[in-house]
Design an enzyme around this catalytic site. Structure first.
Site, PDB file in Angstrom:
ATOM      1  CG  ASP A  50      -1.787  -1.066   1.158  1.00  0.00           C
ATOM      2  OD1 ASP A  50      -2.118  -1.963   0.244  1.00  0.00           O
ATOM      3  OD2 ASP A  50      -2.232  -1.462   2.330  1.00  0.00           O
ATOM      4  NE  ARG A  61     -17.228  -5.749 -23.073  1.00  0.00           N
ATOM      5  CZ  ARG A  61     -17.258  -7.096 -23.224  1.00  0.00           C
ATOM      6  NH1 ARG A  61     -15.941  -7.917 -23.048  1.00  0.00           N
ATOM      7  NH2 ARG A  61     -18.199  -8.166 -23.681  1.00  0.00           N
ATOM      8  CG  HIS A  80      -5.266 -11.499  -1.998  1.00  0.00           C
ATOM      9  ND1 HIS A  80      -6.578 -11.391  -1.805  1.00  0.00           N
ATOM     10  CD2 HIS A  80      -4.777 -11.144  -0.574  1.00  0.00           C
ATOM     11  CE1 HIS A  80      -7.063 -10.882  -0.475  1.00  0.00           C
ATOM     12  NE2 HIS A  80      -5.839 -10.695   0.133  1.00  0.00           N
TER      13      HIS A  80
HETATM   14  O1  F6P Z   1      -2.407  -3.932   3.372  1.00  0.00           O
HETATM   15  C1  F6P Z   1      -2.278  -4.831   2.156  1.00  0.00           C
HETATM   16  C2  F6P Z   1      -3.751  -5.239   1.706  1.00  0.00           C
HETATM   17  O2  F6P Z   1      -3.418  -6.131   0.431  1.00  0.00           O
HETATM   18  C3  F6P Z   1      -4.382  -4.112   1.435  1.00  0.00           C
HETATM   19  O3  F6P Z   1      -4.252  -3.499   0.185  1.00  0.00           O
HETATM   20  C4  F6P Z   1      -5.763  -4.864   1.315  1.00  0.00           C
HETATM   21  O4  F6P Z   1      -6.951  -3.962   1.561  1.00  0.00           O
HETATM   22  C5  F6P Z   1      -5.541  -5.888   2.358  1.00  0.00           C
HETATM   23  O5  F6P Z   1      -4.189  -6.136   2.508  1.00  0.00           O
HETATM   24  C6  F6P Z   1      -6.326  -7.171   2.054  1.00  0.00           C
HETATM   25  O6  F6P Z   1      -6.186  -7.826   3.310  1.00  0.00           O
HETATM   26  P1  F6P Z   1      -6.331  -9.704   3.294  1.00  0.00           P
HETATM   27  O7  F6P Z   1      -5.107 -10.154   2.720  1.00  0.00           O
HETATM   28  O8  F6P Z   1      -6.545  -9.783   4.683  1.00  0.00           O
HETATM   29  O9  F6P Z   1      -7.698  -9.676   2.586  1.00  0.00           O
END
Ligand code: F6P
Length: 340
Positions: A122, A157, A271
């Site tokens: 982040d 799109r 992720h």
């Molecule tokens: O802080 C890193 C992060 O990947 C954020 O960007 C995201 O909101 C959060 O963690 C997601 O967390 P988790 O892996 O617990 O779903």
């Protein structure tokens, strides 16, 4: 050393750098498993040259991670006594904003010999210009936008790309700029759906029948009427009590389709932005952080977090690491020159 909170690319590079620096300095490095839980439970892994061989390009963390909170788990005593119990001289805690806060509390209020290393995709940690993991995430976003261009163009799109970043727009802004996005929506600024719809329509008017809009997961759905909606998939919170973000991309693509009449699709990168091999930039930054963290430990300069200021590696007091670091809005102004 321990890794806590969400993983990110570059953690293994820090572990390797601390281990190799410690070995060269005549010290012994120990890996603490699953964050502060491992310290409370004396769950360790021997770290030597062999253990860290080949881990530089690996994403994730060989030490695993957890969101174990000593205070909430009534384990401050177990963590505090680990130093004497297990013969530890210092602990390097590699983690995000929340881990830095736990580390500060354990150092300032319990006198533990701790050092912080900031990590997060982040890039929202106060006190350092950049965290490792961020550059890798930005590369993933850029590559995704590059790919989305060809399919968006073929189908006329609007593609709305939802990216991570919690309540800061770093990934959206850097990823959007690098990928040449036609609109970037971040939590720091409420960009209205009408503004975005106008830019998309203007593009069509000049013969560009597709648009790519990047939206940060923490951004709001804003309207020209002044209405601002805080969109979430559900009301769940994570282990730290933070909101589970997500859903803004779907809501925004629906509004853009309704306002422009063009077909819109939503892509959630999720992720994927956190997994895989770190970029060269993140490997180098993580290595420099690890080397500096060891230097601080060897000099017994505790209660500090390693940091990048400009091109220099330095450190700051953990007590100065408060709140979140939001984006430089000047960069958004530059990005805007490429919209519409
Ligand atoms: O802080 C890193 C992060 O990947 C954020 O960007 C995201 O909101 C959060 O963690 C997601 O967390 P988790 O892996 O617990 O779903």
């Amino acid at each position: 050393m321990l890794t806590a909170g969400g993983d990110c690319p570059g953690l293994n590079a820090v572990i390797r750098a601390v281990t190799r620096s410690a070995t060269a300095g005549g010290d012994e490095a120990v890996g603490i498993m699953r964050g502060y839980r491992g310290l409370a439970e004396s769950d360790y892994m021997k770290l030597d040259q062999r253990a860290v061989s080949g881990i530089l390009p690996l994403g994730g963390t060989i030490l695993r991670t957890s969101s174990f909170e000593p205070l909430a788990e009534n384990a401050v005593e177990a963590v505090a006594t680990a130093f004497e119990r297990d013969g530890l001289d210092a602990v390097i805690a590699i983690g995000g904003e929340h881990t830095m806060e736990i580390t500060r509390m354990l150092h300032d209020e319990h006198g533990l010999p701790l050092i912080g290393v900031p990590k997060t995709i982040d890039n929202d940690i106060v006190g350092t210009d950049f965290t490792f993991g961020f550059d890798t995430a930005v590369h993933v976003v850029m590559e995704a936008i590059d790919r989305l261009h060809t399919t968006a163009q073929s189908h006329d799109r609007v593609m709305v790309v939802e990216v991570m970043g919690r309540n800061a727009g770093w990934i959206a802004l850097y990823g959007g700029l690098a990928g040449g996005a036609d609109g970037i929506v971040i939590p720091e600024v409420d960009t209205t759906c009408e503004e975005l719809a106008k830019a998309v329509t203007q593009r069509h008017d000049r013969g560009k029948d597709f648009s790519i809009i990047v939206v940060a997961e923490g951004a709001n759905l804003a309207f020209a009427s002044g209405e601002v909606r805080h969109v979430r998939v559900n009301e769940e919170t994570d282990e730290y009590g933070y909101e589970r973000l997500g859903g803004i991309g779907a809501a925004l693509s629906k509004e853009l389709e309704r306002m422009t009449g063009y077909e819109a699709r939503n892509v959630v990168l999720g992720h994927i932005q956190r997994g895989g091999s770190p970029t060269a930039h993140d490997r180098i930054l993580a290595t420099r952080y690890g080397a500096q963290a060891y230097e601080l430990a060897a000099a017994r300069e505790f209660g500090r977090m390693v940091a990048l200021h400009g091109s220099e590696i330095t450190s700051v007091q953990l007590s100065d690491v408060r709140g979140i670091k939001t984006v430089d809005l000047e960069l958004l102004e530059i990005a805007k020159r490429f919209f519409a």
